[in-house]
Design a protein around this motif. Structure first.
Motif: not given
Length: 191
Positions: A170-174
């Motif tokens: 979904e909205h993942c970062t890094g």
């Protein structure tokens, strides 16, 4: 490989495959008179790499995918048969190396995504076979085929399978995913 799909800003995909095979064989048969001597070497090497990447899926901004596969196989065989009666020296080596890698990539947003796979396989087979017979001109109580016999048989199969599908859905970062596999096999035989 299949490149960027949807937004994808800093995408980079890389695949690298290196295969190396070296086979050195030496056979010597020396016979005197009416006697026989046989020296034989037989080697089979099979190397196979299959890589697949499908890149960014959805927004993905700084995506990077990389796959690397390296295979190395070396076979050195030496057979020597010297006879006054009958002698036989035989070497047989089979090497099979197989790497299969597949990656899929980010699913949905995923901002600093990076995936990497590395597989390395090495193999070394060294065989020496020597059969020497100094018979007494046929007066031996043993049959000729039992006078001298030396044989080496080596078979090695290496298989590596790696599969990655993004952890983030979904909205993942890094995000970062890494897989690494290394195989090494060494066989040394003397008869």
């Amino acid at each position: 490989q299949q490149g960027c799909r949807t937004y994808c800003y800093g995408t980079s995909q890389s695949q690298q495959s290196v295969q190396s095979s070296e086979t050195s064989q030496s056979a010597t048969a020396v016979s005197e008179g009416d006697s026989t001597a046989e020296a034989r070497n037989e080697a089979t090497t099979i190397q196979f790499v299959w890589q697949m990447q499908i890149g960014c899926v959805a927004f993905c901004f700084q995506t990077s995918q990389s796959q690397d596969a390296a295979q190395d196989a070396r076979t050195t065989q030496e057979a020597d048969a010297q006879s006054a009666l009958m002698s036989w020296a035989d070497n047989l080596a089979q090497t099979i190396q197989y790497v299969f890698q597949t990656q899929r990539g980010c699913e949905r947003e995923c901002h600093g995504v990076s995936q990497s796979q590395t597989a390395s396989q090495q193999l070394s087979t060294s065989q020496t076979s020597t059969a020497t017979s100094n018979g007494d001109g046929g007066w031996s109580m043993l049959p000729d085929w039992l006078i001298a016999f030396a044989q080496n048989i080596g078979a090695t199969i290496q298989t590596s399978y790696q599969y990655q599908e993004a952890l983030c859905l979904e909205h993942c970062t890094g995000d970062v995913q890494v897989q690494e596999a290394s195989q090494r096999a060494g066989t040394d035989q003397r008869a």
